[in-house]
Design an enzyme around this catalytic site. Structure first.
Site, PDB file in Angstrom:
ATOM      1  N   LYS A 155       0.818  -1.224   0.000  1.00 24.85           N
ATOM      2  CA  LYS A 155       0.000   0.000   0.000  1.00 24.85           C
ATOM      3  C   LYS A 155       0.852   1.274   0.000  1.00 24.85           C
ATOM      4  CE  LYS A 155      -2.187  -1.810   3.521  1.00 24.85           C
ATOM      5  NZ  LYS A 155      -1.841  -3.231   3.385  1.00 24.85           N
ATOM      6  N   ILE A 156       1.883   1.302   0.868  1.00 21.56           N
ATOM      7  CA  ILE A 156       2.690   2.533   0.968  1.00 21.56           C
ATOM      8  C   ILE A 156       3.628   2.662  -0.234  1.00 21.56           C
ATOM      9  CG2 ILE A 156       4.426   3.747   2.355  1.00 21.56           C
ATOM     10  CD1 ILE A 156       3.090   2.459   4.852  1.00 21.56           C
ATOM     11  N   ASP A 175       9.677  -6.356  -5.430  1.00 22.96           N
ATOM     12  CA  ASP A 175       8.791  -6.968  -4.433  1.00 22.96           C
ATOM     13  C   ASP A 175       8.739  -8.451  -4.787  1.00 22.96           C
ATOM     14  OD1 ASP A 175       6.325  -7.883  -3.062  1.00 22.96           O
ATOM     15  OD2 ASP A 175       5.993  -5.760  -2.668  1.00 22.96           O
ATOM     16  N   CYS A 205       9.104  -2.063   2.557  1.00 20.15           N
ATOM     17  CA  CYS A 205       8.748  -3.458   2.856  1.00 20.15           C
ATOM     18  C   CYS A 205       8.674  -3.625   4.373  1.00 20.15           C
ATOM     19  CB  CYS A 205       9.781  -4.403   2.248  1.00 20.15           C
ATOM     20  SG  CYS A 205      11.462  -4.056   2.736  1.00 20.15           S
ATOM     21  N   PRO A 206       7.992  -4.665   4.843  1.00 25.34           N
ATOM     22  CA  PRO A 206       7.906  -4.865   6.294  1.00 25.34           C
ATOM     23  C   PRO A 206       9.212  -5.443   6.846  1.00 25.34           C
ATOM     24  CG  PRO A 206       6.700  -6.588   5.139  1.00 25.34           C
ATOM     25  CD  PRO A 206       7.254  -5.678   4.086  1.00 25.34           C
ATOM     26  N   THR A 232      11.587   4.850   5.623  1.00 29.17           N
ATOM     27  CA  THR A 232      10.434   5.275   6.433  1.00 29.17           C
ATOM     28  C   THR A 232       9.640   4.043   6.864  1.00 29.17           C
ATOM     29  OG1 THR A 232       9.074   5.516   4.445  1.00 29.17           O
ATOM     30  CG2 THR A 232      10.151   7.517   5.257  1.00 29.17           C
ATOM     31  N   SER A 233      10.300   2.871   6.806  1.00 30.59           N
ATOM     32  CA  SER A 233       9.536   1.641   7.063  1.00 30.59           C
ATOM     33  C   SER A 233       9.792   1.089   8.467  1.00 30.59           C
ATOM     34  CB  SER A 233       9.846   0.616   5.977  1.00 30.59           C
ATOM     35  OG  SER A 233       8.852  -0.366   5.971  1.00 30.59           O
ATOM     36  N   ARG A 234      10.891   0.417   8.670  1.00 34.86           N
ATOM     37  CA  ARG A 234      11.280  -0.047  10.010  1.00 34.86           C
ATOM     38  C   ARG A 234      12.793   0.040  10.104  1.00 34.86           C
ATOM     39  NH1 ARG A 234       6.940   0.823  11.315  1.00 34.86           N
ATOM     40  NH2 ARG A 234       5.369  -0.527  12.269  1.00 34.86           N
ATOM     41  N   ASP A 258      13.330   7.931   8.918  1.00 37.11           N
ATOM     42  CA  ASP A 258      12.207   8.239   9.807  1.00 37.11           C
ATOM     43  C   ASP A 258      12.112   7.177  10.900  1.00 37.11           C
ATOM     44  OD1 ASP A 258       9.862   9.719  10.582  1.00 37.11           O
ATOM     45  OD2 ASP A 258       8.662   8.038   9.861  1.00 37.11           O
ATOM     46  N   GLU A 263      15.375   2.848  17.964  1.00 40.72           N
ATOM     47  CA  GLU A 263      14.555   4.029  18.265  1.00 40.72           C
ATOM     48  C   GLU A 263      13.724   3.875  19.539  1.00 40.72           C
ATOM     49  OE1 GLU A 263      12.069   3.930  14.629  1.00 40.72           O
ATOM     50  OE2 GLU A 263      10.343   3.598  15.931  1.00 40.72           O
ATOM     51  N   HIS A 295      10.057   9.006  13.545  1.00 39.89           N
ATOM     52  CA  HIS A 295       8.938   8.097  13.240  1.00 39.89           C
ATOM     53  C   HIS A 295       7.628   8.885  13.114  1.00 39.89           C
ATOM     54  CE1 HIS A 295       7.888   3.593  13.479  1.00 39.89           C
ATOM     55  NE2 HIS A 295       6.964   4.218  12.790  1.00 39.89           N
TER      56      HIS A 295
HETATM   57  P1  NAI Z   1       1.881  -3.823   2.850  1.00 41.29           P
HETATM   58  O1  NAI Z   1       1.710  -5.116   3.569  1.00 41.29           O
HETATM   59  O2  NAI Z   1       0.709  -3.245   2.114  1.00 41.29           O
HETATM   60  O3  NAI Z   1       3.086  -3.937   1.811  1.00 41.29           O
HETATM   61  C1  NAI Z   1       4.325  -4.503   2.106  1.00 41.29           C
HETATM   62  C2  NAI Z   1       4.911  -4.990   0.789  1.00 41.29           C
HETATM   63  O4  NAI Z   1       6.251  -5.416   1.040  1.00 41.29           O
HETATM   64  C3  NAI Z   1       4.146  -6.171   0.184  1.00 41.29           C
HETATM   65  O5  NAI Z   1       3.853  -5.924  -1.171  1.00 41.29           O
HETATM   66  C4  NAI Z   1       5.134  -7.330   0.333  1.00 41.29           C
HETATM   67  O6  NAI Z   1       5.027  -8.286  -0.714  1.00 41.29           O
HETATM   68  C5  NAI Z   1       6.454  -6.588   0.273  1.00 41.29           C
HETATM   69  N1  NAI Z   1       7.568  -7.374   0.778  1.00 41.29           N
HETATM   70  C6  NAI Z   1       7.564  -8.420   1.651  1.00 41.29           C
HETATM   71  N2  NAI Z   1       8.806  -8.912   1.788  1.00 41.29           N
HETATM   72  C7  NAI Z   1       9.612  -8.178   0.976  1.00 41.29           C
HETATM   73  C8  NAI Z   1      10.992  -8.215   0.650  1.00 41.29           C
HETATM   74  N3  NAI Z   1      11.792  -9.147   1.189  1.00 41.29           N
HETATM   75  N4  NAI Z   1      11.476  -7.296  -0.204  1.00 41.29           N
HETATM   76  C9  NAI Z   1      10.666  -6.390  -0.768  1.00 41.29           C
HETATM   77  N5  NAI Z   1       9.343  -6.305  -0.529  1.00 41.29           N
HETATM   78  C10 NAI Z   1       8.825  -7.180   0.333  1.00 41.29           C
HETATM   79  O7  NAI Z   1       2.419  -2.811   3.944  1.00 41.29           O
HETATM   80  P2  NAI Z   1       2.376  -1.215   3.900  1.00 41.29           P
HETATM   81  O8  NAI Z   1       1.094  -0.732   4.499  1.00 41.29           O
HETATM   82  O9  NAI Z   1       2.756  -0.753   2.553  1.00 41.29           O
HETATM   83  O10 NAI Z   1       3.529  -0.851   4.954  1.00 41.29           O
HETATM   84  C11 NAI Z   1       4.872  -1.167   4.699  1.00 41.29           C
HETATM   85  C12 NAI Z   1       5.674  -0.936   5.968  1.00 41.29           C
HETATM   86  O11 NAI Z   1       5.709   0.464   6.263  1.00 41.29           O
HETATM   87  C13 NAI Z   1       5.084  -1.556   7.245  1.00 41.29           C
HETATM   88  O12 NAI Z   1       5.441  -2.924   7.370  1.00 41.29           O
HETATM   89  C14 NAI Z   1       5.692  -0.725   8.326  1.00 41.29           C
HETATM   90  O13 NAI Z   1       6.903  -1.333   8.725  1.00 41.29           O
HETATM   91  C15 NAI Z   1       6.006   0.612   7.634  1.00 41.29           C
HETATM   92  N6  NAI Z   1       5.222   1.723   8.191  1.00 41.29           N
HETATM   93  C16 NAI Z   1       5.889   2.840   8.643  1.00 41.29           C
HETATM   94  C17 NAI Z   1       5.179   3.902   9.191  1.00 41.29           C
HETATM   95  C18 NAI Z   1       5.845   5.166   9.673  1.00 41.29           C
HETATM   96  O14 NAI Z   1       5.204   5.958  10.375  1.00 41.29           O
HETATM   97  N7  NAI Z   1       7.084   5.447   9.320  1.00 41.29           N
HETATM   98  C19 NAI Z   1       3.708   3.833   9.321  1.00 41.29           C
HETATM   99  C20 NAI Z   1       3.113   2.660   8.727  1.00 41.29           C
HETATM  100  C21 NAI Z   1       3.867   1.630   8.221  1.00 41.29           C
END
Ligand code: NAI
Length: 329
Positions: A155-156, A175, A205-206, A232-234, A258, A263, A295
């Site tokens: 999604k992001i 991906d 990615c997560p 900006t992920s983890r 971020d 952290e 964050h």
């Molecule tokens: P999502 O579940 O919609 O998308 C994650 C994507 O990563 C999926 O398409 C998945 O196939 C892919 N993925 C899985 N393993 C992978 C790999 N080894 N290499 C590349 N891609 C891979 O999750 P969404 O909503 O897009 O969020 C992504 C991440 O953003 C979250 O897991 C979270 O860690 C982070 N996040 C950070 C925030 C912030 O405030 N900075 C807030 C919300 C989320």
């Protein structure tokens, strides 16, 4: 009336959860403390708990929550790498999350970091505040003429690709589960190709066992000299020490964070005037080409509204014996 303990609560959580609770009847008790083994006893006498990104929901904390009779943990976030899901499931504690709350909030923050790093906005701002209008050292590059790699097209990642597509850059993505939506916005390539060709790399990615320290010495070695990395992920997607080394060697030209692996003891609090004990983080902050935010990718009005509403809806469903699809098992 169900009593809910809200851990890692900040004034904005209080405000938005109170708004979402207007037509509900929960007693929401806010704790600034993170939930972790040392603080879990605060959950005594409650019917449910709500946690955030840096709470430590490990086996010890879960065992104690179980002893206290807690049957549900509602995460106010999408990521769940901080929860021992196996133990939660074994103990019969339901864990729900907010899988999607305005992916644009994080995507737009990632784009803001790319633009700010490229055009050196914070340095320029500080200079002008001192009435120094010299442009030396502030030169950027056109995003239009560069290649941007997006890792993770969920999604992001997709929201980021949509936002970036306005710049006319070449967009690459990686991906393990490519999607049609991603292919319509960028070119799927393998990771080595993305590393080799990208001027800017942004992580979406997560954090999993597979992605832990995805960006390490070996990955950095494959990148273009002067590459811009944005996370900006983890935090633990990036080995910060390897990134520091890459910056010293000039291999990494810009770093936008971020999130940071350690952290948990730093972010979401005011440490003004205190000495930072994390030397790697302190060094990162001292670099002129590093931009750190605490964050705040998720931190928009729209996202906080959605997080509060979904969190309470997750409690509603649990107490009514329904499923929402937001449960993690
Ligand atoms: P999502 O579940 O919609 O998308 C994650 C994507 O990563 C999926 O398409 C998945 O196939 C892919 N993925 C899985 N393993 C992978 C790999 N080894 N290499 C590349 N891609 C891979 O999750 P969404 O909503 O897009 O969020 C992504 C991440 O953003 C979250 O897991 C979270 O860690 C982070 N996040 C950070 C925030 C912030 O405030 N900075 C807030 C919300 C989320």
């Amino acid at each position: 009336m169900k009593r809910i303990a809200i851990f890692s609560s900040k004034p904005d959580d209080k405000q938005f959860l109170a708004l979402a609770n207007q037509d509900k009847n929960y007693e929401l008790v806010h704790f600034e403390n993170r939930l972790k083994p040392e603080t879990v006893k605060l959950a005594e006498g409650f019917d449910g708990v709500s946690c955030f990104v840096n709470d430590i929901v490990d086996e010890t904390a879960l065992t104690e929550l179980h002893r206290l009779g807690i049957g549900i943990i509602a995460l106010r976030c999408a990521g769940f790498n901080n929860v021992d899901l196996e133990t939660a499931q074994r103990l019969g504690i339901q864990v729900s999350r907010v899988p999607s709350y305005s992916p644009e909030s994080v995507a737009e923050h990632a784009v803001a970091m790319i633009l700010a790093l490229n055009r050196k906005i914070t340095r320029a701002h500080l200079r002008v505040k001192e009435h120094n209008f010299n442009l030396d050292g502030l030169m950027g590059f056109n995003l239009q003429s560069c290649t941007i790699g997006v890792i993770g097209t969920g999604k992001i990642g997709l929201a980021t690709l949509r936002a970036l597509s306005g710049f006319g850059s070449r967009l690459l993505c990686y991906d393990p589960f490519p999607s049609e939506a991603g292919a319509a916005l960028g070119e799927y390539v393998d990771l080595p190709t993305l590393y080799r060709l990208s001027d800017v790399i942004t992580l979406h990615c997560p954090l999993t066992e597979e992605t832990y320290h995805l960006i390490n010495r070996e990955a950095i070695a494959q990148m273009k000299p002067g590459v811009m990395l944005v996370n900006t992920s983890r935090g633990a997607l990036l080995n910060a020490q390897d990134a520091l080394d890459g910056m010293k060697q000039g291999k990494i030209g810009y770093l936008g964070l971020d999130v940071y692996e350690m952290e948990g003891e730093i972010f979401f609090r005011d440490l003004s005037g205190r000495v930072l004990h994390d030397d790697v983080f302190a060094l990162l902050l001292s670099y002129p080409n590093v931009l750190v935010t605490g964050h705040q990718g998720y931190f928009t009005r729209e996202a906080l509204t959605e997080i509060a509403q979904t969190t309470l809806a997750n409690f509603d469903a649990y107490y009514a014996g329904h499923k929402t699809g937001n449960e993690l098992f």
